[in-house]
Design a protein around this motif. Structure first.
Motif, PDB file in Angstrom:
ATOM      1  N   SER A 136       0.835  -1.203   0.000  1.00 24.82           N
ATOM      2  CA  SER A 136       0.000   0.000   0.000  1.00 24.82           C
ATOM      3  C   SER A 136       0.871   1.255   0.000  1.00 24.82           C
ATOM      4  CB  SER A 136      -0.936   0.011   1.214  1.00 24.82           C
ATOM      5  OG  SER A 136      -0.218  -0.252   2.399  1.00 24.82           O
ATOM      6  N   THR A 168       1.634   0.417   7.701  1.00 25.10           N
ATOM      7  CA  THR A 168       1.376   1.134   6.453  1.00 25.10           C
ATOM      8  C   THR A 168       1.637   2.614   6.685  1.00 25.10           C
ATOM      9  OG1 THR A 168      -0.313  -0.422   5.674  1.00 25.10           O
ATOM     10  CG2 THR A 168      -0.399   1.804   4.785  1.00 25.10           C
ATOM     11  N   TRP A 212       0.332   5.728   5.930  1.00 22.79           N
ATOM     12  CA  TRP A 212      -0.944   6.154   5.342  1.00 22.79           C
ATOM     13  C   TRP A 212      -0.802   7.389   4.458  1.00 22.79           C
ATOM     14  CZ3 TRP A 212      -3.159  10.887   6.720  1.00 22.79           C
ATOM     15  CH2 TRP A 212      -2.627  11.519   7.847  1.00 22.79           C
ATOM     16  N   ARG A 225      -9.914  -6.972   3.961  1.00 26.08           N
ATOM     17  CA  ARG A 225      -8.813  -6.436   4.755  1.00 26.08           C
ATOM     18  C   ARG A 225      -7.824  -5.671   3.887  1.00 26.08           C
ATOM     19  NH1 ARG A 225      -7.189  -4.110   9.258  1.00 26.08           N
ATOM     20  NH2 ARG A 225      -5.158  -4.805  10.014  1.00 26.08           N
ATOM     21  N   TRP A 226      -7.525  -6.214   2.708  1.00 25.01           N
ATOM     22  CA  TRP A 226      -6.578  -5.550   1.811  1.00 25.01           C
ATOM     23  C   TRP A 226      -7.145  -4.228   1.309  1.00 25.01           C
ATOM     24  CZ3 TRP A 226      -5.829 -10.646  -1.397  1.00 25.01           C
ATOM     25  CH2 TRP A 226      -5.123 -11.571  -0.611  1.00 25.01           C
ATOM     26  N   GLY A 268       0.807  -8.898   7.212  1.00 32.37           N
ATOM     27  CA  GLY A 268      -0.387  -8.733   8.030  1.00 32.37           C
ATOM     28  C   GLY A 268      -1.109 -10.050   8.231  1.00 32.37           C
ATOM     29  N   GLY A 314      -8.681   2.803   0.847  1.00 32.91           N
ATOM     30  CA  GLY A 314      -8.674   2.265   2.196  1.00 32.91           C
ATOM     31  C   GLY A 314     -10.022   2.565   2.826  1.00 32.91           C
ATOM     32  N   ASP A 372      -9.338  -2.341   2.902  1.00 30.65           N
ATOM     33  CA  ASP A 372      -9.339  -1.398   4.030  1.00 30.65           C
ATOM     34  C   ASP A 372      -7.967  -0.791   4.273  1.00 30.65           C
ATOM     35  OD1 ASP A 372     -12.020  -1.850   4.391  1.00 30.65           O
ATOM     36  OD2 ASP A 372     -11.798  -3.108   6.173  1.00 30.65           O
ATOM     37  N   GLN A 373      -6.913  -1.514   3.906  1.00 32.48           N
ATOM     38  CA  GLN A 373      -5.560  -1.004   4.100  1.00 32.48           C
ATOM     39  C   GLN A 373      -5.058  -0.198   2.908  1.00 32.48           C
ATOM     40  OE1 GLN A 373      -3.209  -4.470   5.164  1.00 32.48           O
ATOM     41  NE2 GLN A 373      -3.650  -4.158   7.334  1.00 32.48           N
TER      42      GLN A 373
END
Length: 264
Positions: free
Chosen positions: A112, A164, A166, A128-129, A118, A239, A131-132
């Motif tokens: 990301s 990550t 962000w 999950r991927w 993770g 995300g 959301d990240q």
């Protein structure tokens, strides 16, 4: 149009691009349809996702008291290596912990902002991927419980990040990488008891396409506790973030348990 309700993380659907949805109690918004439109967000009050009271949210949508008693906020959530349901040991609620921990889990690599390792329940892939904010991801091992996934993550994060960045994720400062190659490098560090669960070296990378019209060069996070009303033109979703034209970004998941009014 005005919508009001307590925030929960956006639900998603894999597609090209990914589809985002926001449940505002009496209304169900397709967030992708709000791109290029001006949105006004106004904070009204709190509503703990457990007790329902107007008490300041502490973490994960819970007030302070609920956070420290609800099984959904146990330490094993963030640190899966602390899972003990497979040993019949209770943390806060053994039946709940069994239902969550004693099911297939996946340890993965996601890209990301950089390559990170993770853990997630198998049922949460690819959610999950998404959301990240990962634009590509690959499975490393699939194990029968959360504990085994946790000890694998602990071993691997000695050699690859588990965080990550962000800011880089939201400004799209990301390079494409060969995740199969990265996975092969890490194979030797997988704990011995988890080695039998290693995924084939040539398993397929999953690529994710986010609905972003334009990535900002600089970003600033919207804090609803300090800025209780904000308006801006939505130019992207990545995300669990809404990205606005002026560089403001809003992490929906961070504000679970906040009652807001959205005006479009």
């Amino acid at each position: 149009m005005k919508y009001a309700g307590v925030l929960r993380k956006m639900s998603t659907e894999l597609g090209n691009p990914i589809q985002y949805y926001l449940d505002m109690e009496s209304d169900f918004l397709v967030v992708n349809q709000l791109l290029n439109k001006k949105i006004e967000i106004t904070f009204q009050k709190y509503q703990c996702l457990s007790c329902g009271e107007d008490k300041k949210i502490f973490r994960q949508g819970f007030c302070y008291d609920c956070f420290y008693k609800m099984p959904q906020a146990g330490d094993w959530i963030m640190r899966p290596e602390l899972s003990q349901a497979h040993l019949e040991i209770e943390d806060r609620d053994l039946e709940f912990e069994k239902s969550m921990q004693l099911q297939p889990h996946v340890v993965y690599l996601a890209n990301s902002s950089n390559v990170k390792v993770g853990v997630t329940r198998k049922a949460q892939i690819p959610t999950r991927w998404i959301d990240q904010g990962a634009h590509e991801a690959i499975e490393i091992v699939e194990v029968p419980n959360r504990y085994l996934a946790g000890i694998t993550e602990v071993a691997l994060k000695e050699h690859v990040s588990d965080k990550t960045n962000w800011r880089k994720m939201l400004t799209n400062e990301v390079k494409d990488l060969d995740l199969n190659m990265e996975k092969e490098k890490l194979a030797q560090f997988i704990p011995e008891e988890v080695q039998p669960y290693f995924k084939d070296l040539h398993s397929k990378e999953v690529e994710l396409d986010f609905p972003v019209l334009q990535y900002p060069k600089k970003i600033k996070s919207l804090n609803l506790d300090k800025t209780q009303q904000y308006s801006g033109v939505l130019i992207g979703i990545k995300g669990q973030y809404l990205i606005f034209e002026d560089g403001i970004v809003f992490n929906v998941r961070n504000y679970e348990g906040y009652i807001v009014e959205l005006k479009v």
